[in-house]
Design a protein around this motif. Structure first.
Motif, PDB file in Angstrom:
ATOM      1  N   ARG A  90       1.303   5.084  -1.143  1.00 44.83           N
ATOM      2  CA  ARG A  90       0.542   6.273  -1.561  1.00 44.83           C
ATOM      3  C   ARG A  90      -0.961   5.985  -1.664  1.00 44.83           C
ATOM      4  O   ARG A  90      -1.637   6.442  -2.574  1.00 44.83           O
ATOM      5  N   GLN A  91      -1.470   5.240  -0.724  1.00 46.66           N
ATOM      6  CA  GLN A  91      -2.894   4.898  -0.725  1.00 46.66           C
ATOM      7  C   GLN A  91      -3.694   5.948   0.046  1.00 46.66           C
ATOM      8  O   GLN A  91      -3.203   6.548   1.002  1.00 46.66           O
ATOM      9  N   GLY A  92      -4.937   6.147  -0.359  1.00 45.73           N
ATOM     10  CA  GLY A  92      -5.814   7.058   0.347  1.00 45.73           C
ATOM     11  C   GLY A  92      -6.406   6.418   1.589  1.00 45.73           C
ATOM     12  O   GLY A  92      -6.173   5.239   1.869  1.00 45.73           O
ATOM     13  N   HIS A 117      -5.962   1.423   6.323  1.00 48.88           N
ATOM     14  CA  HIS A 117      -5.164   2.586   6.728  1.00 48.88           C
ATOM     15  C   HIS A 117      -6.108   3.772   6.834  1.00 48.88           C
ATOM     16  O   HIS A 117      -6.534   4.329   5.814  1.00 48.88           O
ATOM     17  N   ARG A 166      -2.205  14.351  -3.189  1.00 50.90           N
ATOM     18  CA  ARG A 166      -2.341  13.413  -2.055  1.00 50.90           C
ATOM     19  C   ARG A 166      -2.295  14.233  -0.771  1.00 50.90           C
ATOM     20  O   ARG A 166      -1.243  14.344  -0.123  1.00 50.90           O
ATOM     21  N   GLN A 209       4.344   7.747   0.715  1.00 50.51           N
ATOM     22  CA  GLN A 209       4.956   7.177  -0.484  1.00 50.51           C
ATOM     23  C   GLN A 209       5.863   5.997  -0.155  1.00 50.51           C
ATOM     24  O   GLN A 209       6.197   5.212  -1.041  1.00 50.51           O
ATOM     25  N   GLY A 221       4.876   3.738   2.167  1.00 54.66           N
ATOM     26  CA  GLY A 221       4.009   2.705   2.691  1.00 54.66           C
ATOM     27  C   GLY A 221       3.790   2.744   4.188  1.00 54.66           C
ATOM     28  O   GLY A 221       3.313   1.758   4.765  1.00 54.66           O
ATOM     29  N   GLY A 248      -4.747   6.828   5.275  1.00 54.43           N
ATOM     30  CA  GLY A 248      -3.931   6.593   4.093  1.00 54.43           C
ATOM     31  C   GLY A 248      -2.499   6.231   4.450  1.00 54.43           C
ATOM     32  O   GLY A 248      -2.151   6.000   5.615  1.00 54.43           O
ATOM     33  N   THR A 249      -1.664   6.165   3.426  1.00 52.93           N
ATOM     34  CA  THR A 249      -0.252   5.816   3.603  1.00 52.93           C
ATOM     35  C   THR A 249       0.625   6.841   2.900  1.00 52.93           C
ATOM     36  O   THR A 249       0.174   7.583   2.022  1.00 52.93           O
ATOM     37  N   SER A 275      -8.592   4.379   4.055  1.00 48.25           N
ATOM     38  CA  SER A 275      -9.345   3.146   3.831  1.00 48.25           C
ATOM     39  C   SER A 275      -9.572   2.470   5.176  1.00 48.25           C
ATOM     40  O   SER A 275      -9.126   2.958   6.230  1.00 48.25           O
ATOM     41  N   ASP A 287       1.914   4.128   7.662  1.00 45.79           N
ATOM     42  CA  ASP A 287       0.552   4.522   8.020  1.00 45.79           C
ATOM     43  C   ASP A 287       0.520   5.972   8.497  1.00 45.79           C
ATOM     44  O   ASP A 287       1.211   6.342   9.463  1.00 45.79           O
ATOM     45  N   ALA A 338       0.848  -1.207   0.000  1.00 44.23           N
ATOM     46  CA  ALA A 338       0.000   0.000   0.000  1.00 44.23           C
ATOM     47  C   ALA A 338       0.872   1.242   0.000  1.00 44.23           C
ATOM     48  O   ALA A 338       1.102   1.855   1.043  1.00 44.23           O
TER      49      ALA A 338
END
Length: 275
Positions: free
Chosen positions: A46-48, A53, A239, A59, A61, A56-57, A50, A63, A44
């Motif tokens: 650069r995740q938004g 997380h 982001r 770049q 990974g 988000g995360t 969720s 938290d 994960a």
């Protein structure tokens, strides 16, 4: 008849409530988070936000929720320690100069005047990269340049207090100077010192965040709100979660401390009208 609480009382209550909420968040938030601040989720990047997380995360990974709480806790601790040290130093130097008078007063106040003309930010920027020691050294550097103005105020008030009847009576009875200061002078300065310490917390947090943003404060692998803002500002438009949550928490902390400080000033100032 019970008097209605003034604006100062409301600000104190609001500041204390917000600070209590923030301290609870940074203290107990990591206990309910499924991720540690130094954990990496290699699936994960650069995740938004969720369910896995919450904020988000990054770049790399990591938290964002856990990192932000870690950074807020670090910034709060630095701010509190700097405020306690700087206010304590101001109380010691100011009361010693004002009570002793004469040569002691002149030497201490000339030292204060010398420190007041030095550019604190420039000195910290120059010294911080050259001194190892991490957070304790950063706390010492920040506290070293935040006490002089308060020391002069404490000294002026002590000069007035040392001529009061109860202080003169204690001196005539042979009570030692340190005991007179602790038992008779410092209690009269408690309101000033309490307000100064509370406001110094926000000043120290802003200073630490600025230095960490420039890479001169908290160093990797540890984090503070300043380092998180620095890491996330470049991609804030696409982001926003790494930058936005850290910046928002910084604003809330400074707002809470300033509300508390302003409220204490109005409540404890006998000459104020509470506005």
């Amino acid at each position: 008849m019970i008097a209605r609480p003034g604006a100062g009382n409301r600000r104190v209550v609001a500041g204390l409530a917000l600070l209590a909420l923030l301290f609870s968040l940074v203290s107990f938030g990591p206990l309910v988070s499924p991720w540690g601040w130094d954990d990496t989720d290699f699936a994960a990047f650069r995740q938004g936000p969720s369910a896995t997380h919450w904020l988000g995360t990054t770049q790399s990974g990591r938290d964002v929720f856990a990192l932000t709480l870690r950074g807020a806790r670090k910034s709060l601790l630095i701010g509190v320690f700097v405020a306690v040290i700087s206010t304590g130093l101001a109380a010691v130097v100011g009361t010693a100069a004002g009570y002793a008078g004469g040569r002691v007063d002149r030497i201490l106040m000339r030292g204060v005047d010398l420190l007041l003309v030095l550019p604190p930010l420039l000195i910290v920027v120059v010294l911080a990269p050259r001194i190892s020691g991490g957070v304790p050294v950063l706390v010492a550097l920040l506290a070293a340049f935040m006490w002089m103005v308060t020391a002069r105020m404490v000294r002026a008030m002590t000069v007035s207090l040392r001529e009061r009847e109860y202080v003169l009576a204690a001196r005539f009875l042979g009570v030692s100077a340190p005991r007179v200061i602790v038992r008779h002078v410092l209690p009269q300065l408690a309101s000033l010192l309490a307000v100064d310490a509370s406001l110094n917390v926000s000043v120290a947090i802003i200073a630490e965040s600025g230095l960490s943003y420039l890479g001169l404060g908290v160093r990797p692998p540890d984090v503070s709100l300043g380092t998180l803002i620095a890491d996330g500002h470049g991609a804030a438009a696409v982001r926003p979660w790494p930058f936005g949550f850290a910046a928002g928490l910084l604003v809330l902390i400074v707002l809470a401390v300033n509300l508390l400080g302003d409220g204490l000033r109005d409540v404890l100032d006998p000459t104020g009208d509470g506005r």
